[in-house]
Design a protein around this motif. Structure first.
Motif, PDB file in Angstrom:
ATOM      1  N   UNK A  14       1.020  -1.315   0.176  1.00 47.92           N
ATOM      2  CA  UNK A  14       0.018  -0.237  -0.149  1.00 47.92           C
ATOM      3  C   UNK A  14       0.617   1.315  -0.226  1.00 47.92           C
ATOM      4  N   UNK A  15       1.041   2.317  -0.999  1.00 50.48           N
ATOM      5  CA  UNK A  15       1.057   3.249  -1.110  1.00 50.48           C
ATOM      6  C   UNK A  15       0.804   4.376  -1.092  1.00 50.48           C
ATOM      7  N   UNK A  16       0.835   5.366  -0.254  1.00 50.98           N
ATOM      8  CA  UNK A  16      -0.011   6.817  -0.235  1.00 50.98           C
ATOM      9  C   UNK A  16       0.281   8.257  -0.272  1.00 50.98           C
ATOM     10  N   UNK A  17      -0.639   8.354  -1.113  1.00 48.52           N
ATOM     11  CA  UNK A  17      -0.320  10.321  -1.809  1.00 48.52           C
ATOM     12  C   UNK A  17      -1.319  11.361  -1.096  1.00 48.52           C
ATOM     13  N   UNK A  18      -1.160  12.180   0.443  1.00 43.78           N
ATOM     14  CA  UNK A  18      -1.658  12.685   1.112  1.00 43.78           C
ATOM     15  C   UNK A  18      -1.635  14.286   0.280  1.00 43.78           C
ATOM     16  N   UNK A  19      -2.775  14.986   0.034  1.00 43.63           N
ATOM     17  CA  UNK A  19      -2.867  16.479  -0.451  1.00 43.63           C
ATOM     18  C   UNK A  19      -3.430  17.094   0.392  1.00 43.63           C
ATOM     19  N   UNK A  20      -2.862  18.256   0.751  1.00 39.46           N
ATOM     20  CA  UNK A  20      -3.673  19.506   1.362  1.00 39.46           C
ATOM     21  C   UNK A  20      -4.140  21.138   1.015  1.00 39.46           C
ATOM     22  N   UNK A  21      -4.825  21.218   1.337  1.00 36.83           N
ATOM     23  CA  UNK A  21      -5.401  22.935   0.004  1.00 36.83           C
ATOM     24  C   UNK A  21      -4.541  23.398   0.978  1.00 36.83           C
TER      25      UNK A  21
ATOM     26  N   UNK B 282       6.656  11.983  -5.009  1.00 38.24           N
ATOM     27  CA  UNK B 282       6.107  12.744  -5.672  1.00 38.24           C
ATOM     28  C   UNK B 282       5.382  12.647  -7.136  1.00 38.24           C
ATOM     29  N   UNK B 283       6.566  11.274  -7.493  1.00 40.23           N
ATOM     30  CA  UNK B 283       5.794  10.211  -8.661  1.00 40.23           C
ATOM     31  C   UNK B 283       5.818   9.586  -8.005  1.00 40.23           C
ATOM     32  N   UNK B 284       4.231   8.747  -8.776  1.00 39.98           N
ATOM     33  CA  UNK B 284       4.381   7.473  -7.994  1.00 39.98           C
ATOM     34  C   UNK B 284       5.466   6.049  -9.282  1.00 39.98           C
ATOM     35  N   UNK B 285       6.011   6.884  -9.718  1.00 40.78           N
ATOM     36  CA  UNK B 285       7.282   5.449 -10.787  1.00 40.78           C
ATOM     37  C   UNK B 285       8.047   5.914  -9.461  1.00 40.78           C
ATOM     38  N   UNK B 286       7.723   6.341  -8.187  1.00 42.39           N
ATOM     39  CA  UNK B 286       9.055   5.706  -7.771  1.00 42.39           C
ATOM     40  C   UNK B 286       8.732   4.679  -7.201  1.00 42.39           C
ATOM     41  N   UNK B 287       7.679   4.684  -6.957  1.00 43.90           N
ATOM     42  CA  UNK B 287       7.358   3.363  -5.397  1.00 43.90           C
ATOM     43  C   UNK B 287       6.791   2.081  -7.415  1.00 43.90           C
ATOM     44  N   UNK B 288       7.179   2.181  -7.835  1.00 44.95           N
ATOM     45  CA  UNK B 288       7.162   1.028  -8.990  1.00 44.95           C
ATOM     46  C   UNK B 288       7.451  -0.549  -8.421  1.00 44.95           C
ATOM     47  N   UNK B 289       8.694  -0.508  -7.591  1.00 44.18           N
ATOM     48  CA  UNK B 289       8.861  -1.229  -7.034  1.00 44.18           C
ATOM     49  C   UNK B 289       7.927  -2.071  -5.791  1.00 44.18           C
ATOM     50  N   UNK B 290       7.494  -1.594  -5.265  1.00 42.03           N
ATOM     51  CA  UNK B 290       6.330  -1.495  -4.575  1.00 42.03           C
ATOM     52  C   UNK B 290       4.706  -1.742  -4.804  1.00 42.03           C
ATOM     53  N   UNK B 291       3.885  -0.922  -5.969  1.00 39.83           N
ATOM     54  CA  UNK B 291       2.975  -1.580  -6.586  1.00 39.83           C
ATOM     55  C   UNK B 291       2.919  -1.500  -8.198  1.00 39.83           C
ATOM     56  N   UNK B 292       4.129  -2.253  -8.671  1.00 40.54           N
ATOM     57  CA  UNK B 292       4.321  -2.668 -10.088  1.00 40.54           C
ATOM     58  C   UNK B 292       4.094  -1.592 -10.808  1.00 40.54           C
ATOM     59  N   UNK B 293       4.406  -1.438 -12.094  1.00 44.49           N
ATOM     60  CA  UNK B 293       4.584  -0.555 -13.316  1.00 44.49           C
ATOM     61  C   UNK B 293       3.870   0.328 -13.633  1.00 44.49           C
TER      62      UNK B 293
END
Length: 96
Positions: free
Chosen positions: A24-31, A44-55
């Motif tokens: 599980x990878x999570x991105x949190x944005x605040x106003x 910042x980029x999901x590609x940084x987590x490609x090993x965890x969640x798949x390409x």
């Protein structure tokens, strides 16, 4: 699995890959301002987590974007002054 939790002041994007042990990878944005959000936590980029969640999932999420327009459509909580004015008006109506 993708999950979007959208509130007036926060957006949370969760990506879960359930092949073997769930990852599980999570991105949190605040106003930040009335019309903009700031990345508060996660990659910042999901590609940084490609090993965890798949390409493929990382690539999809990098192109999907964050649903800022939906969050901007949601009503925001009333300010302290507005809440006081509403309470005063309710008292006045109740006493009529």
């Amino acid at each position: 699995m993708l999950q979007f939790a959208i509130a007036p002041d926060e957006i949370v994007v969760t990506a879960i890959l359930a092949m073997g042990a769930p990852r599980c990878i999570e991105q949190r944005w605040t106003r930040r301002t009335r019309s903009s959000f700031l990345l508060a936590a996660a990659p910042v980029l999901w590609a940084m987590e490609k090993d965890a969640i798949g390409h493929d999932l990382a690539d999809f999420l990098d192109h999907a974007g964050v649903p800022l327009a939906i969050a901007n459509m949601l009503p925001r909580p009333a300010s302290t002054a507005a809440s006081a004015a509403i309470a005063a008006a309710a008292l006045e109506v109740a006493n009529v």
